[in-house]
Design a protein around this motif. Sequence first.
Motif, PDB file in Angstrom:
ATOM      1  N   ALA A   1       0.827  -1.205   0.000  1.00 33.69           N
ATOM      2  CA  ALA A   1       0.000   0.000   0.000  1.00 33.69           C
ATOM      3  C   ALA A   1       0.865   1.260   0.000  1.00 33.69           C
ATOM      4  CB  ALA A   1      -0.922  -0.010   1.222  1.00 33.69           C
ATOM      5  N   ALA A   2       1.938   1.253   0.798  1.00 34.85           N
ATOM      6  CA  ALA A   2       2.823   2.415   0.840  1.00 34.85           C
ATOM      7  C   ALA A   2       3.558   2.600  -0.480  1.00 34.85           C
ATOM      8  CB  ALA A   2       3.822   2.252   1.981  1.00 34.85           C
ATOM      9  N   ALA A   3       3.931   1.504  -1.133  1.00 31.64           N
ATOM     10  CA  ALA A   3       4.612   1.588  -2.434  1.00 31.64           C
ATOM     11  C   ALA A   3       3.709   2.221  -3.485  1.00 31.64           C
ATOM     12  CB  ALA A   3       5.049   0.195  -2.881  1.00 31.64           C
ATOM     13  N   ILE A   4       2.409   1.998  -3.357  1.00 32.31           N
ATOM     14  CA  ILE A   4       1.450   2.577  -4.304  1.00 32.31           C
ATOM     15  C   ILE A   4       1.157   4.038  -3.970  1.00 32.31           C
ATOM     16  CG2 ILE A   4      -0.931   2.462  -5.152  1.00 32.31           C
ATOM     17  CD1 ILE A   4      -0.783  -0.585  -4.675  1.00 32.31           C
ATOM     18  N   SER A   5       0.960   4.326  -2.684  1.00 37.40           N
ATOM     19  CA  SER A   5       0.522   5.666  -2.286  1.00 37.40           C
ATOM     20  C   SER A   5       1.652   6.696  -2.273  1.00 37.40           C
ATOM     21  CB  SER A   5      -0.134   5.613  -0.904  1.00 37.40           C
ATOM     22  OG  SER A   5       0.786   5.203   0.083  1.00 37.40           O
ATOM     23  N   SER A   6       2.865   6.275  -1.945  1.00 39.39           N
ATOM     24  CA  SER A   6       3.957   7.244  -1.780  1.00 39.39           C
ATOM     25  C   SER A   6       4.278   8.015  -3.064  1.00 39.39           C
ATOM     26  CB  SER A   6       5.211   6.546  -1.253  1.00 39.39           C
ATOM     27  OG  SER A   6       4.982   6.045   0.044  1.00 39.39           O
ATOM     28  N   PRO A   7       4.429   7.359  -4.237  1.00 40.10           N
ATOM     29  CA  PRO A   7       4.683   8.144  -5.456  1.00 40.10           C
ATOM     30  C   PRO A   7       3.543   9.102  -5.792  1.00 40.10           C
ATOM     31  CG  PRO A   7       5.206   5.823  -5.806  1.00 40.10           C
ATOM     32  CD  PRO A   7       4.488   5.905  -4.496  1.00 40.10           C
ATOM     33  N   ILE A   8       2.311   8.689  -5.497  1.00 37.68           N
ATOM     34  CA  ILE A   8       1.165   9.569  -5.752  1.00 37.68           C
ATOM     35  C   ILE A   8       1.252  10.808  -4.869  1.00 37.68           C
ATOM     36  CG2 ILE A   8      -1.347   9.763  -5.614  1.00 37.68           C
ATOM     37  CD1 ILE A   8      -1.485   6.748  -6.212  1.00 37.68           C
ATOM     38  N   LEU A   9       1.557  10.610  -3.591  1.00 35.63           N
ATOM     39  CA  LEU A   9       1.667  11.740  -2.674  1.00 35.63           C
ATOM     40  C   LEU A   9       2.878  12.600  -2.971  1.00 35.63           C
ATOM     41  CD1 LEU A   9       0.587   9.845   0.549  1.00 35.63           C
ATOM     42  CD2 LEU A   9      -0.644  11.732  -0.529  1.00 35.63           C
ATOM     43  N   ASP A  10       3.921  11.998  -3.553  1.00 35.57           N
ATOM     44  CA  ASP A  10       5.068  12.788  -3.991  1.00 35.57           C
ATOM     45  C   ASP A  10       4.652  13.824  -5.028  1.00 35.57           C
ATOM     46  OD1 ASP A  10       7.600  12.640  -2.886  1.00 35.57           O
ATOM     47  OD2 ASP A  10       8.028  10.687  -3.760  1.00 35.57           O
TER      48      ASP A  10
ATOM     49  N   THR B   1       1.253  14.820  -5.673  1.00 33.08           N
ATOM     50  CA  THR B   1       0.094  15.644  -5.312  1.00 33.08           C
ATOM     51  C   THR B   1       0.299  16.463  -4.045  1.00 33.08           C
ATOM     52  OG1 THR B   1      -0.932  13.872  -4.004  1.00 33.08           O
ATOM     53  CG2 THR B   1      -1.402  13.918  -6.382  1.00 33.08           C
ATOM     54  N   LYS B   2       1.114  15.958  -3.118  1.00 37.05           N
ATOM     55  CA  LYS B   2       1.328  16.597  -1.816  1.00 37.05           C
ATOM     56  C   LYS B   2       0.024  16.747  -1.016  1.00 37.05           C
ATOM     57  CE  LYS B   2       5.765  17.305  -2.487  1.00 37.05           C
ATOM     58  NZ  LYS B   2       5.930  16.553  -3.743  1.00 37.05           N
ATOM     59  N   ASN B   3      -0.918  15.816  -1.223  1.00 40.27           N
ATOM     60  CA  ASN B   3      -2.183  15.852  -0.477  1.00 40.27           C
ATOM     61  C   ASN B   3      -2.028  15.156   0.875  1.00 40.27           C
ATOM     62  OD1 ASN B   3      -3.772  17.263  -2.350  1.00 40.27           O
ATOM     63  ND2 ASN B   3      -4.197  15.401  -3.523  1.00 40.27           N
ATOM     64  N   PHE B   4      -1.126  15.667   1.690  1.00 40.98           N
ATOM     65  CA  PHE B   4      -0.834  15.034   2.979  1.00 40.98           C
ATOM     66  C   PHE B   4      -2.044  15.057   3.913  1.00 40.98           C
ATOM     67  CE2 PHE B   4       3.624  16.725   1.993  1.00 40.98           C
ATOM     68  CZ  PHE B   4       4.016  15.538   1.408  1.00 40.98           C
ATOM     69  N   LEU B   5      -2.715  16.203   3.966  1.00 37.89           N
ATOM     70  CA  LEU B   5      -3.830  16.344   4.900  1.00 37.89           C
ATOM     71  C   LEU B   5      -4.970  15.393   4.540  1.00 37.89           C
ATOM     72  CD1 LEU B   5      -4.881  17.838   7.357  1.00 37.89           C
ATOM     73  CD2 LEU B   5      -5.804  19.589   5.818  1.00 37.89           C
TER      74      LEU B   5
END
Length: 469
Positions: free
Chosen positions: A315-324, A326-330
């Motif tokens: 799950a982290a491998a999938i989500s981390s590049p996306i958040l890199d 988009t920067k949608n941390f909140l």
Amino acid sequence: MSQSTKDGREGIAGRFWRATKIDSNDFALNQQGASSDQEGETAIVYRTYKRRWFGLVQLALMNIVVSWDWLTFAPVASNAATYYSVPESTINWISTAFFLAFVVSFPVAIFAIHRGPKLACMIAAVLILIGNWIRYAGSTSRGGGNVAHSMAGEIIIGFAQPFVLAAPTRYSDLWFTNRGRVAATALVSLANPFGAALGQLIIPFWVSEPGDISQMVLYVSILSTVASVPAFFIPAKPPTPVGPSSVTPKLRIRESFSALASSFEAWLLVVPFAVFVGFFNSISSLLNQMMTPYGFSDDEAGIAGAVLIVVGLIAAAISSPILDRTKNFLLAIRIFVPIIALCYLVFIWMPETRSIPGPYVVLAVLGASSFALVPVVLEFLAELTHPLSPEVTSTIAWAGGQLFGAIFVIISDALREGPDSSPPRHMKRALIFQAVVALVIAPIPLCLGLFGRQDKLVLRRVQSDQRTA
């Protein structure tokens, strides 16, 4: 709080931000990536280096082995207790000592990481080597071992953990741009629970009877040695900066603590992060003892621990590049935190189903949401507190997690039922305890940006890089 105290804290925070703020008029970035001042007197070339991957992989390997070392005995607690001629609660104290050792050594780790990730890695490598071979010195005979050696070695390995577990944000800040920091932090940070998953999965296959503990400790010591030695050869820092934020002057350690103390948003992240990490450490240490009273085998409990972690890594491998990108941390925090709390609630009833699918499914969802959250919180903290050096916030957050982990293991062990209960020595009260605390803590990070404080959630490090783009 007196007005003078308040003004003093605000003064420190204001001074470090104003002193390191990069004005957009100070630099102009040409097409080759060279930043020069208005008069053309100096030039800084921003670029990334392939050698950063060697250090990143090495840091990941060390996080794998230090976590595997932590869970050397927990997946086979009953056999370990028999081998060392101690009760199972003593085996739990080995894991607890590991957590407390982290809390003791984390102030030193902050100073080491602040001077550079390479120094921190070398210190960790020495401690891992010493700790593992002390453990084996008390486990050389199949007929029985000396638990004092295992405890001493575990404490020394625990001293090593903050030097590598808290280093990822500092390393990614030094070697990666804002398009790769979340993924880099995720890779190294989540290597730590991956090591725990390997321990949960592999160690039960190595140990089928108490005498097997000896060769198991030897195998773990050899693997730890092989993974630690390359730490002495990683590069200290890139030859030239990777971006403007990487050369922004960082606050000194003492001033960093003062500035962090005045950041309300940072504490809205640090406190729940520490609690959830503490529960992950607790459930990882005690999962075998939570499930085996209901008829699950050591192998099935070990696989459950591996499911918790492996699904989380995916799950982290999938989500981390996306958040890199988009920067949608909140948004990520507002999604993952409630899911984590609900998983702890549902897991109360899973062991007593006495069937594999229920616990595995809940642990998979818990792992996915927990692991996806880790790099989000660490990077969001670095963004909100920039230009504090990232290791300050990450080390404090991880130290809180280890402290809570120790506390939760002790409390959960005390809540274990006695031998006359049905089933004997089950831990349902401990499961209820962790669910209640998780549900109470969950609303805290959901308050980020509310009550007119949206302006406090500025991604300062990203803005610093973009000013020269």
